[in-house]
Design an enzyme around this catalytic site. Structure first.
Site, PDB file in Angstrom:
ATOM      1  N   CYS A  19       0.854  -1.197   0.000  1.00  0.00           N
ATOM      2  CA  CYS A  19       0.000   0.000   0.000  1.00  0.00           C
ATOM      3  C   CYS A  19       0.887   1.244   0.000  1.00  0.00           C
ATOM      4  O   CYS A  19       2.073   1.186   0.254  1.00  0.00           O
ATOM      5  CB  CYS A  19      -0.846   0.011   1.258  1.00  0.00           C
ATOM      6  SG  CYS A  19      -1.809  -1.478   1.477  1.00  0.00           S
TER       7      CYS A  19
ATOM      8  N   ARG B 123       4.032   0.819  -6.698  1.00  0.00           N
ATOM      9  CA  ARG B 123       3.996  -0.177  -5.620  1.00  0.00           C
ATOM     10  C   ARG B 123       2.836  -1.142  -5.792  1.00  0.00           C
ATOM     11  O   ARG B 123       2.692  -2.114  -5.073  1.00  0.00           O
ATOM     12  CB  ARG B 123       3.881   0.536  -4.270  1.00  0.00           C
ATOM     13  CG  ARG B 123       5.088   1.364  -3.908  1.00  0.00           C
ATOM     14  CD  ARG B 123       4.779   2.346  -2.779  1.00  0.00           C
ATOM     15  NE  ARG B 123       4.581   1.658  -1.526  1.00  0.00           N
ATOM     16  CZ  ARG B 123       5.543   1.522  -0.589  1.00  0.00           C
ATOM     17  NH1 ARG B 123       6.730   2.034  -0.812  1.00  0.00           N
ATOM     18  NH2 ARG B 123       5.324   0.906   0.537  1.00  0.00           N
TER      19      ARG B 123
ATOM     20  N   TRP C 227      -3.341  -2.274  -1.434  1.00  0.00           N
ATOM     21  CA  TRP C 227      -3.087  -3.592  -2.023  1.00  0.00           C
ATOM     22  C   TRP C 227      -3.766  -4.558  -1.062  1.00  0.00           C
ATOM     23  O   TRP C 227      -3.301  -4.737   0.068  1.00  0.00           O
ATOM     24  CB  TRP C 227      -1.585  -3.849  -2.095  1.00  0.00           C
ATOM     25  CG  TRP C 227      -1.205  -5.166  -2.664  1.00  0.00           C
ATOM     26  CD1 TRP C 227      -1.256  -6.382  -2.038  1.00  0.00           C
ATOM     27  CD2 TRP C 227      -0.722  -5.460  -3.985  1.00  0.00           C
ATOM     28  NE1 TRP C 227      -0.838  -7.374  -2.862  1.00  0.00           N
ATOM     29  CE2 TRP C 227      -0.488  -6.848  -4.060  1.00  0.00           C
ATOM     30  CE3 TRP C 227      -0.454  -4.690  -5.094  1.00  0.00           C
ATOM     31  CZ2 TRP C 227      -0.009  -7.481  -5.208  1.00  0.00           C
ATOM     32  CZ3 TRP C 227       0.019  -5.294  -6.249  1.00  0.00           C
ATOM     33  CH2 TRP C 227       0.237  -6.668  -6.294  1.00  0.00           C
TER      34      TRP C 227
ATOM     35  N   ASN D  48      -0.882   1.455   6.478  1.00  0.00           N
ATOM     36  CA  ASN D  48      -0.131   0.385   5.782  1.00  0.00           C
ATOM     37  C   ASN D  48       0.269  -0.618   6.835  1.00  0.00           C
ATOM     38  O   ASN D  48       0.624  -0.241   7.949  1.00  0.00           O
ATOM     39  CB  ASN D  48       1.164   0.939   5.160  1.00  0.00           C
ATOM     40  CG  ASN D  48       0.899   1.615   3.848  1.00  0.00           C
ATOM     41  OD1 ASN D  48      -0.243   1.622   3.379  1.00  0.00           O
ATOM     42  ND2 ASN D  48       1.928   2.170   3.247  1.00  0.00           N
ATOM     43  N   GLY D  49       0.239  -1.902   6.470  1.00  0.00           N
ATOM     44  CA  GLY D  49       0.671  -2.938   7.417  1.00  0.00           C
ATOM     45  C   GLY D  49      -0.497  -3.840   7.776  1.00  0.00           C
ATOM     46  O   GLY D  49      -1.524  -3.873   7.092  1.00  0.00           O
TER      47      GLY D  49
ATOM     48  N   GLU E 286      14.492 -23.772  -9.997  1.00  0.00           N
ATOM     49  CA  GLU E 286      14.232 -22.316  -9.901  1.00  0.00           C
ATOM     50  C   GLU E 286      15.506 -21.537 -10.159  1.00  0.00           C
ATOM     51  O   GLU E 286      15.488 -20.522 -10.871  1.00  0.00           O
ATOM     52  CB  GLU E 286      13.639 -21.999  -8.530  1.00  0.00           C
ATOM     53  CG  GLU E 286      13.414 -20.523  -8.245  1.00  0.00           C
ATOM     54  CD  GLU E 286      12.488 -19.833  -9.247  1.00  0.00           C
ATOM     55  OE1 GLU E 286      11.799 -20.519 -10.026  1.00  0.00           O
ATOM     56  OE2 GLU E 286      12.478 -18.595  -9.269  1.00  0.00           O
TER      57      GLU E 286
ATOM     58  N   LYS F 149      15.929 -18.788 -13.170  1.00  0.00           N
ATOM     59  CA  LYS F 149      16.381 -17.411 -12.936  1.00  0.00           C
ATOM     60  C   LYS F 149      17.542 -17.082 -13.866  1.00  0.00           C
ATOM     61  O   LYS F 149      17.584 -16.051 -14.514  1.00  0.00           O
ATOM     62  CB  LYS F 149      16.817 -17.212 -11.469  1.00  0.00           C
ATOM     63  CG  LYS F 149      15.716 -17.256 -10.457  1.00  0.00           C
ATOM     64  CD  LYS F 149      14.889 -15.993 -10.363  1.00  0.00           C
ATOM     65  CE  LYS F 149      13.694 -15.934 -11.245  1.00  0.00           C
ATOM     66  NZ  LYS F 149      12.675 -16.933 -11.158  1.00  0.00           N
TER      67      LYS F 149
ATOM     68  N   GLU G 245      16.432 -16.849 -17.545  1.00  0.00           N
ATOM     69  CA  GLU G 245      15.546 -15.705 -17.811  1.00  0.00           C
ATOM     70  C   GLU G 245      16.297 -14.405 -17.988  1.00  0.00           C
ATOM     71  O   GLU G 245      15.937 -13.581 -18.817  1.00  0.00           O
ATOM     72  CB  GLU G 245      14.585 -15.519 -16.612  1.00  0.00           C
ATOM     73  CG  GLU G 245      13.409 -16.415 -16.568  1.00  0.00           C
ATOM     74  CD  GLU G 245      12.426 -15.948 -15.524  1.00  0.00           C
ATOM     75  OE1 GLU G 245      12.713 -16.128 -14.333  1.00  0.00           O
ATOM     76  OE2 GLU G 245      11.396 -15.405 -15.897  1.00  0.00           O
TER      77      GLU G 245
ATOM     78  N   HIS H 260      22.881 -40.674 -14.806  1.00  0.00           N
ATOM     79  CA  HIS H 260      22.051 -41.366 -15.823  1.00  0.00           C
ATOM     80  C   HIS H 260      22.074 -40.608 -17.142  1.00  0.00           C
ATOM     81  O   HIS H 260      21.056 -40.447 -17.797  1.00  0.00           O
ATOM     82  CB  HIS H 260      20.618 -41.508 -15.288  1.00  0.00           C
ATOM     83  CG  HIS H 260      20.545 -42.327 -14.058  1.00  0.00           C
ATOM     84  ND1 HIS H 260      20.705 -43.705 -14.048  1.00  0.00           N
ATOM     85  CD2 HIS H 260      20.408 -41.971 -12.748  1.00  0.00           C
ATOM     86  CE1 HIS H 260      20.627 -44.152 -12.811  1.00  0.00           C
ATOM     87  NE2 HIS H 260      20.444 -43.125 -12.002  1.00  0.00           N
TER      88      HIS H 260
ATOM     89  N   LYS I 180       5.612 -10.242 -17.710  1.00  0.00           N
ATOM     90  CA  LYS I 180       5.436 -10.523 -16.274  1.00  0.00           C
ATOM     91  C   LYS I 180       4.289 -11.503 -16.064  1.00  0.00           C
ATOM     92  O   LYS I 180       4.337 -12.345 -15.199  1.00  0.00           O
ATOM     93  CB  LYS I 180       5.183  -9.228 -15.497  1.00  0.00           C
ATOM     94  CG  LYS I 180       5.082  -9.409 -13.995  1.00  0.00           C
ATOM     95  CD  LYS I 180       6.320 -10.035 -13.404  1.00  0.00           C
ATOM     96  CE  LYS I 180       6.165 -10.400 -11.958  1.00  0.00           C
ATOM     97  NZ  LYS I 180       7.262 -11.250 -11.456  1.00  0.00           N
TER      98      LYS I 180
HETATM   99  C1  AGP Z   1       9.269 -16.566 -13.211  1.00  0.00           C
HETATM  100  O1  AGP Z   1      10.461 -15.849 -12.942  1.00  0.00           O
HETATM  101  C2  AGP Z   1       8.674 -16.181 -14.540  1.00  0.00           C
HETATM  102  N1  AGP Z   1       8.381 -14.803 -14.570  1.00  0.00           N
HETATM  103  C3  AGP Z   1       7.528 -17.085 -14.955  1.00  0.00           C
HETATM  104  O2  AGP Z   1       7.993 -18.409 -14.977  1.00  0.00           O
HETATM  105  C4  AGP Z   1       6.290 -17.057 -14.036  1.00  0.00           C
HETATM  106  O3  AGP Z   1       6.596 -17.673 -12.812  1.00  0.00           O
HETATM  107  C5  AGP Z   1       5.175 -17.856 -14.729  1.00  0.00           C
HETATM  108  O4  AGP Z   1       4.853 -17.208 -15.938  1.00  0.00           O
HETATM  109  C6  AGP Z   1       3.922 -18.012 -13.857  1.00  0.00           C
HETATM  110  O5  AGP Z   1       3.418 -16.746 -13.570  1.00  0.00           O
HETATM  111  P1  AGP Z   1       2.301 -16.641 -12.416  1.00  0.00           P
HETATM  112  O6  AGP Z   1       2.956 -17.047 -11.152  1.00  0.00           O
HETATM  113  O7  AGP Z   1       1.875 -15.212 -12.422  1.00  0.00           O
HETATM  114  O8  AGP Z   1       1.179 -17.578 -12.782  1.00  0.00           O
END
Ligand code: AGP
Length: 604
Positions: A2, A27, A75, A99-100, A480, A484, A487, A503, A599
């Site tokens: 927020c 934000r 938010w 906020n909080g 993960e 990262k 990406e 394997h 995103k």
């Molecule tokens: C993660 O770093 C990516 N931006 C991407 O894999 C993301 O996690 C995926 O598109 C799922 O998005 P969501 O969590 O909004 O469903």
């Protein structure tokens, strides 16, 4: 997260408040509002959605002359994004923005309602203004009533309150959520939850410390510390660059969000942990009645959080758990049974593939739950139940703090289900909760660690690829870490179970093959160590991450000696996030908006 703004002065209060809220849009929010007190008369406006809706509502409202005003972008954490839940919240003659999270709001609300107070919203915030007016009735002094109110609140808060009882004053309090006050040569006072709204208006700012409270009027700024002692403001010069201010001085939003994880996890857990059990007031225990399997479904990083959760659900809640990649699940004509709880995980709540699987599950008659960061998103609106991760807006396309909150929430949900099913003894649940309380500390990024990773990253800018390897719950963390890196550095990386390297993939082992090896002390250490030694023996270039010294690696990143493998998980998560960040920065990439990525993937 927020946003809060406040103003004491003679300029156009409405425009100053709206402009300030606009500077806080980055934000993230789902509703907004302002309240202005001038000549002992209030005007207040609220709107859901974007700020333009609030601007439209206030277009005929003109403020002139001296006024005090407060504003807020919300938010949602408690209560849906609606106008009633939007701030400012009204008592009888007072408004508050906050906020909080007020941890003891339920208790206060119950007492207030028993005394006849009518609540309009579902928020925790509204208790503040009613508690203040209750105290004002008995104390007949606004500052004393405000001080008493603050002392009755538990949790995290940044508060601004205005009241007809002192109509030229703004009362403030800061505990756990950021807020600052700015001044200028014209004697105006500006409040905000971060410094961008003050840039261009103030020359000097005072960043409040936890426990600070007090009041501001045209004539004075009075700050008191937690022990009630008056304290002098500590002014510093205000930065002038808005974008760097939005990034709080970090190079990228992703970097800021890695550093934010420790604080954000506090929000994720706020009000949901007692010493002996997990509390989710968003769901009813009956959601799990007759459920014999949990099926988790997601994409990308959220899928990695789901995979991590599957280890915890089966280990601690003793419930059969399966995990699906949404884009695969949609088309493989899956068999779904009604004793399965279908759980979708999504930061955005809008990912097309995941949303479609949620529709499939509902059509098949399954009960559904969403773990999500955005209230009122498509998935939250569609599912039977939802639990918000409270990560605040995540600006970096590469997800970091959302992942951290998802895994934390799943750990909590595992304990919640374990208690329901009698799968864990009370002592073990208490122990696990004590471990959860250590997660924020595990996520603190030290200068020493970050500097080491910055130095080390120069060696990993080429090569023919990376393996991130781990066993058990460290396998999804390896996935993960690899994601990262892919990406944001555009280098090839694979996450792999350590035990699977022999394997086939070990055929790739040579000095140009970089292996990031996760070696937790408290989970299968010896087996993981021998897997890494097999690679080292074939001259693969290895970066080992462990609390235990490992001298067969080319690089070694030491994490803390932890009480449990889950705390090792979070420390190693920060390491793999920083490795990707620093490699990407060295390669000159746009860390926050990597090529080809969005995103939220709202298309197939
Ligand atoms: C993660 O770093 C990516 N931006 C991407 O894999 C993301 O996690 C995926 O598109 C799922 O998005 P969501 O969590 O909004 O469903």
């Amino acid at each position: 997260m927020c946003g809060i703004v406040g103003y004491v002065g003679k300029k156009n209060t409405k425009e100053i408040l709206l402009d300030g809220l606009k500077e806080l849009e980055y934000r993230g929010y789902d509703s907004a509002g302002i309240a202005v007190l001038s000549n002992n008369k209030f005007e207040s406006f609220k709107a859901i959605g974007k700020l333009v809706n609030l601007q439209e509502k206030t277009k005929d409202f003109i403020t002139e002359g001296f006024a005090v005003g407060i504003g807020h972008t919300r938010w949602a954490t408690h209560g849906k994004p609606t106008e009633l839940n939007a701030h400012p919240h009204l008592g009888e003659n007072s408004y508050v923005v906050h906020n909080g999270i007020i941890e003891n709001y339920s208790t206060l609300k119950k007492e207030l309602m028993e005394s006849g107070v009518q609540f309009l919203s579902q928020t925790d915030t509204e208790v503040i203004v009613h508690q203040f007016e209750k105290n004002l009735k008995s104390m007949h002094n606004a500052f004393e009533a405000f001080r008493a109110t603050i002392q009755e609140l538990e949790g995290a808060f940044a508060i601004l309150l205005v009241t007809k009882a002192e109509d030229k004053t703004i009362f403030f309090a800061k505990q756990g959520s950021p807020m600052l006050v700015g001044i200028n040569a014209e004697g105006e006072k500006y409040f905000a939850s971060s410094d961008t709204p003050l840039i261009g208006h103030c020359t000097d700012v005072n960043y409040f410390e936890d426990g600070d409270y007090g009041f501001v009027s045209a004539e004075e700024l009075s700050i008191f510390s937690k022990d009630g002692e008056k304290k002098a403001p500590h002014f510093s010069k205000l930065s002038t660059d808005k974008l760097s201010a939005q990034k709080d001085g970090y190079r990228f939003f992703m970097e800021k969000e890695i550093y934010e994880q420790s604080d954000v996890i506090v929000d994720t857990m706020m009000g949901r942990l007692s010493d002996e059990e997990i509390l989710f007031d968003e769901i009813d225990k009956s959601l799990f009645d007759g459920i014999h399997e949990i099926k988790l479904c997601a994409c990308g990083t959220s899928y990695h959080a789901a995979l991590s959760a599957s280890y915890l659900f089966e280990r601690y809640a003793k419930i059969k758990t399966s995990v699906e990649i949404a884009s695969e699940f949609r088309y493989r004509e899956p068999i779904m049974t009604k004793d399965t709880l279908f759980v979708v995980i999504s930061q955005s709540g809008e990912t097309a593939d995941t949303l479609e699987t949620l529709k499939m599950a509902k059509k098949a008659g399954l009960r559904t739950l969403v773990i999500c960061n955005v209230d009122n998103s498509s998935m939250v609106r569609l599912s039977d139940a939802s639990i918000l991760t409270r990560a605040g807006i995540e600006k970096g396309v590469a997800s970091t703090k959302a992942f951290a909150t998802q895994v934390t929430l799943f750990w909590m949900l595992t304990l919640y289900v374990a208690k329901l099913r009698g799968a864990l003894k009370k002592e073990e649940i208490i122990r696990q909760i004590s471990l959860l309380r250590e997660v924020p500390a595990s996520l603190i990024v030290t200068d020493e660690l970050h500097e080491k990773i910055k130095r080390l990253s120069k060696r990993y800018l080429h090569g023919h690829g990376f393996f991130f390897i781990g066993r058990d719950i460290f396998f999804p963390l390896a996935l993960e870490g690899a994601l990262k890196l892919k990406e944001i550095s555009y280098l090839h990386a694979e996450g792999y179970p350590s035990g699977e390297m022999k394997h086939g993939p070990i055929a790739l082992a040579d000095p140009e093959l970089f292996t990031i090896a996760l070696l937790p002390q408290h989970l299968l250490y010896e087996k993981s160590k021998s897997n890494v030694e097999e690679l080292s023996a074939r001259d693969s270039t290895i970066c080992a991450i462990s609390p235990l010294e490992f001298n067969k690696a080319d690089d070694f990143i030491k994490i803390s000696t932890c009480r449990d493998y889950m705390l090792e998980f979070f420390e190693m998560m920060v390491v793999v996030q920083l490795i990707s960040l620093e490699i990407s920065i060295r390669l000159g990439n746009d860390v926050d908006m990597p090529r080809n990525l969005a995103k939220s993937v709202t298309v197939e």
